[in-house]
Write a protein that holds these residues in place. Structure first.
Motif, mmCIF file in Angstrom:
data_model
loop_
_atom_site.group_PDB
_atom_site.id
_atom_site.type_symbol
_atom_site.label_atom_id
_atom_site.label_comp_id
_atom_site.label_asym_id
_atom_site.label_seq_id
_atom_site.Cartn_x
_atom_site.Cartn_y
_atom_site.Cartn_z
ATOM 1 N N ARG A 178 0.959 -1.482 -0.138
ATOM 2 C CA ARG A 178 0.171 -0.228 -0.213
ATOM 3 C C ARG A 178 0.741 1.225 0.149
ATOM 4 O O ARG A 178 1.975 1.328 0.641
ATOM 5 C CB ARG A 178 -0.724 -0.110 1.102
ATOM 6 C CG ARG A 178 -1.913 -1.226 1.619
ATOM 7 C CD ARG A 178 -2.901 -1.215 2.189
ATOM 8 N NE ARG A 178 -4.102 -2.573 2.613
ATOM 9 C CZ ARG A 178 -4.206 -2.634 4.257
ATOM 10 N NH1 ARG A 178 -4.997 -1.790 5.025
ATOM 11 N NH2 ARG A 178 -5.402 -3.364 3.397
ATOM 12 N N GLU A 210 1.197 4.268 1.203
ATOM 13 C CA GLU A 210 1.253 4.637 2.315
ATOM 14 C C GLU A 210 2.524 5.914 3.140
ATOM 15 O O GLU A 210 3.223 5.656 2.615
ATOM 16 C CB GLU A 210 0.246 3.649 4.022
ATOM 17 C CG GLU A 210 -0.854 3.450 3.611
ATOM 18 C CD GLU A 210 -1.081 2.518 4.320
ATOM 19 O OE1 GLU A 210 -2.369 3.110 5.542
ATOM 20 O OE2 GLU A 210 -0.551 1.533 4.999
ATOM 21 N N GLY A 262 5.063 1.319 12.549
ATOM 22 C CA GLY A 262 4.446 0.082 12.259
ATOM 23 C C GLY A 262 3.899 0.321 10.660
ATOM 24 O O GLY A 262 2.612 -0.504 10.385
ATOM 25 N N PHE A 278 3.569 0.515 6.806
ATOM 26 C CA PHE A 278 5.267 0.163 5.994
ATOM 27 C C PHE A 278 3.974 0.235 4.342
ATOM 28 O O PHE A 278 2.993 -0.205 4.532
ATOM 29 C CB PHE A 278 5.524 -1.124 5.758
ATOM 30 C CG PHE A 278 6.840 -1.580 7.232
ATOM 31 C CD1 PHE A 278 7.528 -0.328 7.354
ATOM 32 C CD2 PHE A 278 5.476 -1.962 7.942
ATOM 33 C CE1 PHE A 278 7.982 -0.410 8.751
ATOM 34 C CE2 PHE A 278 6.813 -2.449 9.460
ATOM 35 C CZ PHE A 278 7.370 -1.177 9.686
ATOM 36 N N GLN A 331 0.721 -9.777 6.488
ATOM 37 C CA GLN A 331 -0.178 -10.905 6.358
ATOM 38 C C GLN A 331 -0.307 -12.194 6.714
ATOM 39 O O GLN A 331 -0.237 -13.056 5.651
ATOM 40 C CB GLN A 331 -1.217 -10.392 5.717
ATOM 41 C CG GLN A 331 -1.336 -8.589 6.572
ATOM 42 C CD GLN A 331 -2.441 -7.731 5.111
ATOM 43 O OE1 GLN A 331 -3.191 -8.671 4.737
ATOM 44 N NE2 GLN A 331 -3.392 -7.045 5.848
ATOM 45 N N ARG A 365 -14.296 -0.524 8.491
ATOM 46 C CA ARG A 365 -13.148 -1.017 8.045
ATOM 47 C C ARG A 365 -12.602 -0.289 6.973
ATOM 48 O O ARG A 365 -13.264 -0.163 6.597
ATOM 49 C CB ARG A 365 -12.984 -2.761 8.135
ATOM 50 C CG ARG A 365 -13.631 -3.091 10.012
ATOM 51 C CD ARG A 365 -12.089 -3.684 10.152
ATOM 52 N NE ARG A 365 -11.859 -4.772 9.254
ATOM 53 C CZ ARG A 365 -10.194 -4.780 9.127
ATOM 54 N NH1 ARG A 365 -9.649 -3.722 9.291
ATOM 55 N NH2 ARG A 365 -9.113 -5.421 8.065
ATOM 56 N N ALA A 377 -3.309 -1.018 15.369
ATOM 57 C CA ALA A 377 -4.074 -2.170 14.988
ATOM 58 C C ALA A 377 -3.427 -3.683 14.527
ATOM 59 O O ALA A 377 -2.400 -3.392 14.074
ATOM 60 C CB ALA A 377 -5.261 -1.555 13.704
ATOM 61 N N LEU A 378 -3.362 -4.965 15.366
ATOM 62 C CA LEU A 378 -2.736 -5.474 15.305
ATOM 63 C C LEU A 378 -2.974 -7.216 14.307
ATOM 64 O O LEU A 378 -2.544 -7.324 12.982
ATOM 65 C CB LEU A 378 -2.801 -6.542 16.358
ATOM 66 C CG LEU A 378 -2.094 -5.944 18.052
ATOM 67 C CD1 LEU A 378 -2.179 -7.123 18.902
ATOM 68 C CD2 LEU A 378 -0.383 -6.166 17.793
ATOM 69 N N GLY A 379 -4.805 -6.406 13.813
ATOM 70 C CA GLY A 379 -4.888 -7.153 12.863
ATOM 71 C C GLY A 379 -6.709 -6.845 12.509
ATOM 72 O O GLY A 379 -7.366 -6.400 13.421
ATOM 73 N N ARG A 425 3.482 -5.878 12.995
ATOM 74 C CA ARG A 425 2.743 -4.870 14.299
ATOM 75 C C ARG A 425 3.167 -6.093 14.957
ATOM 76 O O ARG A 425 2.946 -5.621 16.132
ATOM 77 C CB ARG A 425 1.071 -5.149 13.918
ATOM 78 C CG ARG A 425 1.017 -3.804 12.602
ATOM 79 C CD ARG A 425 0.604 -2.759 13.477
ATOM 80 N NE ARG A 425 0.492 -1.820 12.278
ATOM 81 C CZ ARG A 425 -0.099 -1.232 11.510
ATOM 82 N NH1 ARG A 425 -1.454 -1.461 12.264
ATOM 83 N NH2 ARG A 425 -0.154 -0.286 10.164
HETATM 84 P P1 AMP Z 1 -6.374 -4.002 7.284
HETATM 85 O O1 AMP Z 1 -6.795 -4.590 6.024
HETATM 86 O O2 AMP Z 1 -5.982 -2.214 6.414
HETATM 87 O O3 AMP Z 1 -7.396 -3.354 8.623
HETATM 88 O O4 AMP Z 1 -4.900 -4.836 7.426
HETATM 89 C C1 AMP Z 1 -5.234 -5.787 7.888
HETATM 90 C C2 AMP Z 1 -3.681 -4.937 9.652
HETATM 91 O O5 AMP Z 1 -2.619 -5.104 8.293
HETATM 92 C C3 AMP Z 1 -3.326 -4.420 10.105
HETATM 93 O O6 AMP Z 1 -4.216 -4.314 11.626
HETATM 94 C C4 AMP Z 1 -2.270 -4.119 9.775
HETATM 95 O O7 AMP Z 1 -1.964 -5.201 11.784
HETATM 96 C C5 AMP Z 1 -1.392 -4.534 8.469
HETATM 97 N N1 AMP Z 1 -1.042 -3.958 7.939
HETATM 98 C C6 AMP Z 1 -2.461 -2.943 6.899
HETATM 99 N N2 AMP Z 1 -1.978 -1.986 6.658
HETATM 100 C C7 AMP Z 1 -0.356 -2.241 7.229
HETATM 101 C C8 AMP Z 1 0.460 -1.143 6.982
HETATM 102 N N3 AMP Z 1 1.061 0.015 5.757
HETATM 103 N N4 AMP Z 1 1.667 -1.481 7.613
HETATM 104 C C9 AMP Z 1 1.865 -2.443 8.312
HETATM 105 N N5 AMP Z 1 1.121 -3.059 8.465
HETATM 106 C C10 AMP Z 1 0.002 -2.760 8.061
#
Ligand code: AMP
Length: 413
Positions: free
Chosen positions: A113, A115, A120, A122, A127, A258, A280-282, A310
Motif C-alpha cells: 500500500r 501509504e 508500524g 510500511f 499479513q 474498516r 491495529a494488530l489485525g 505489528r
Molecule cells: P486492514 O485490512 O487494513 O485492516 O489490515 C489488516 C492488518 O494488516 C492491520 O491491522 C495491520 O496489522 C496490517 N497492516 C495494514 N496496513 C499496513 C501497513 N501499511 N504497514 C504495516 N501493517 C499494515
C-alpha cells in the motif's frame, strides 16, 4: 555513485527477525490447520479490477494507496493491497463453490500500500490471512475471531483489545449513512471544519473527531447497530453468544469501520496498547456480497488479516533460543576435506553444524564456536577430538561414529 537503499517504506528483514517471522507463520499454520484451514497461494499482482471492484472504488486504498502499473500489453495490474479480493477471485475462477462448503483457506505473504511510512506502517508489509467462504454460519465468525486471538497470543503480541461490531447489509449501511449525513448537515455549525468538509465522503469519521463541538454532536448521533435488520441483529447476537460462552472479552464499538467496502455483518479489530498511532494488530469481518461483486454466484464469506510487523512490534525484543549447535574446527590445513565430510555427516544425523570456512586460526575458531553458542566443537588435527563446550572436557574420538556419540553427549541429546 548513488548509494543504493531499500525503497521508501520497505524493510529488509535480517536473519534474526526473519526466523521469528517464519516461526509465527508456522505457528499460524498449525493453529489454523487444526480448524480445517488449508494453505492457498494467489499472485502478488492481480488485474486492477479485482481490487477496484472488490475493495471498493471509494476507499482510500483504491483511490490513493495502490501500486498500479501497466504490463507490456497495456493491461492494468496492481500489487495486491490485501488478500481477500484475490482469494475470492480464485474461488470463482476455480469453481470452488462446487466443493463442500465452507472452503477454509489461509495464507501468509507480502502486501503493498502506498501509504505515508511511519512506525508500524510500511509500503510493503506482511499479513497472515484466513478466510472461510461459502457459509454464513455465525460460528465461522466466532471461530475466526478465536483463531485470530490465538495467533496474536502465540506470537507473544498480547494482550490485545478486541473491538467488535456489525455493519449489517450494504443496503442498511447505505441508508444509515444517508441518515447520518442528514443528521450532520442539520448541525453543521457545531462541527469542526474538517468533519464538515467530509460529510459526503466520510461521515463516519465524525465519530473519531477530537474537536469538542463535534464530540458533543456525536453523542446523540444515530448508530448503525440500532438500524440493523432483524436477521442481521440475530446473526450478531449468535456470534456474541459463542464468544461469551468461550469467555472472550470484547468491546462493542458501534463506530468501528474498516477501510474496505466489502464488509457486511460482523467486523472486528484487535488493538495493542504497546503500539503507537498504528495500534491495529489485525482485523477482519464478513463479506457476504464480495464474490457476487466479483462476478461469482452469491456466496457468503468471512476472514481476517493479522499484520506480522505489528505483532512483532507489540511482542518486542525476545531472546533467541540457540539450537543445539556443533562447530567443526580445522587444526591442520590438510584436515579441511575430512572436516567438510564430517560436517555433512553430522548434519544428516539431524544436527545443526557449522564448519570453519573463513581461514581463522585455531584460537579464532574456538572463539567462533563460543560465539555461535556451540555445545560441542570437533577439532580436526593429528587426531579428532570432541570438546564439550560447557565442561571444557576434551576427548579423542576413535572414528566417525564415535564422534557422533561424543557430540551427542556434549549436546545433551
Ligand atoms: P486492514 O485490512 O487494513 O485492516 O489490515 C489488516 C492488518 O494488516 C492491520 O491491522 C495491520 O496489522 C496490517 N497492516 C495494514 N496496513 C499496513 C501497513 N501499511 N504497514 C504495516 N501493517 C499494515
Amino acid at each position: 555513485v548513488k548509494k543504493l537503499q531499500a525503497p521508501r517504506g520497505t524493510l529488509d528483514v535480517l536473519p534474526q527477525d526473519a526466523r521469528r517471522r517464519l516461526d509465527i507463520i508456522a505457528m499460524a499454520g498449525v493453529v489454523l490447520g487444526r480448524a480445517g484451514y488449508e494453505p492457498i497461494e494467489t499472485p502478488v499482482f492481480e488485474d486492477t479490477q479485482v481490487f477496484a471492484r472488490g475493495v471498493g472504488e471509494s476507499t482510500d486504498i483504491v483511490q490513493k494507496e495502490m501500486f498500479t502499473f501497466e504490463d507490456k500489453a497495456g493491461r492494468s495490474l496492481t500489487l495486491r493491497p490485501e488478500a481477500t479480493a484475490g482469494i475470492c477471485r480464485a474461488y470463482i475462477e476455480h469453481g470452488m463453490h462446487k466443493l463442500p462448503q465452507p472452503v477454509k483457506v489461509w495464507y501468509a505473504g507480502p502486501f503493498f500500500r502506498h501509504e505515508a511510512p511511519q512506525a508500524g506502517r510500511f509500503r510493503q508489509f506482511t499479513q497472515i490471512d484466513a478466510e472461510a467462504i461459502g457459509s454464513d454460519d455465525p460460528s465461522l465468525d466466532a471461530e475466526l475471531i478465536l483463531l485470530h486471538a490465538e495467533i496474536i497470543e502465540h506470537a507473544g503480541a498480547g494482550p490485545a483489545r478486541l473491538r467488535l461490531s456489525s455493519l449489517g447489509s450494504r443496503e442498511t449501511r447505505a441508508e444509515y449513512l444517508e441518515e447520518l449525513k442528514q443528521y450532520l448537515r442539520a448541525r453543521e455549525d457545531e462541527l469542526s471544519q474538517e468533519v464538515r468538509e467530509r460529510i459526503d465522503q466520510n461521515p463516519l469519521r465524525a465519530f473519531d473527531a477530537d474537536h469538542s463541538g463535534t464530540q458533543a454532536v456525536m453523542r446523540d448521533a444515530p448508530l448503525l447497530l440500532d438500524r440493523l435488520a432483524a436477521d442481521d441483529t440475530a446473526h450478531f447476537a449468535e456470534v456474541r453468544a459463542l464468544l461469551d460462552a468461550e469467555g472472550v472479552e470484547y468491546e462493542i464499538d458501534p463506530t468501528l469501520v474498516r477501510g474496505l467496502d466489502y464488509y457486511t455483518r460482523t467486523v472486528w479489530e484487535f488493538e495493542s496498547d504497546r503500539l503507537g498511532a498504528q495500534a491495529a494488530l489485525g482485523g477482519g469481518g464478513r463479506y457476504d456480497g464480495l464474490i457476487e461483486e466479483l462476478g461469482g454466484p452469491p456466496t457468503p464469506g468471512v476472514g481476517f488479516a493479522a499484520g506480522i510487523e505489528r505483532m512483532l512490534l507489540a511482542a518486542g525484543e525476545q531472546p533467541s533460543v540457540p539450537d543445539a549447535r556443533v562447530f567443526v574446527a580445522v587444526a591442520k590445513p590438510n584436515a579441511a576435506r575430512h572436516a567438510f565430510g564430517l560436517a555433512r555427516r553430522l548434519r544428516s544425523a539431524g544436527m545443526r553444524v557449522e564448519l570453519e570456512q573463513a581461514g581463522r586460526s585455531l584460537k579464532g575458531q574456538l572463539r567462533q564456536a563460543d560465539r555461535i553458542g556451540a555445545q560441542a566443537t570437533v577439532i580436526f588435527g593429528d587426531a579428532i577430538e570432541v570438546k564439550d563446550m560447557q565442561s571444557g572436557e576434551q576427548r579423542e574420538a576413535a572414528d566417525a561414529d564415535h564422534v557422533l556419540e561424543l557430540v551427542r553427549e556434549a549436546a545433551g541429546s
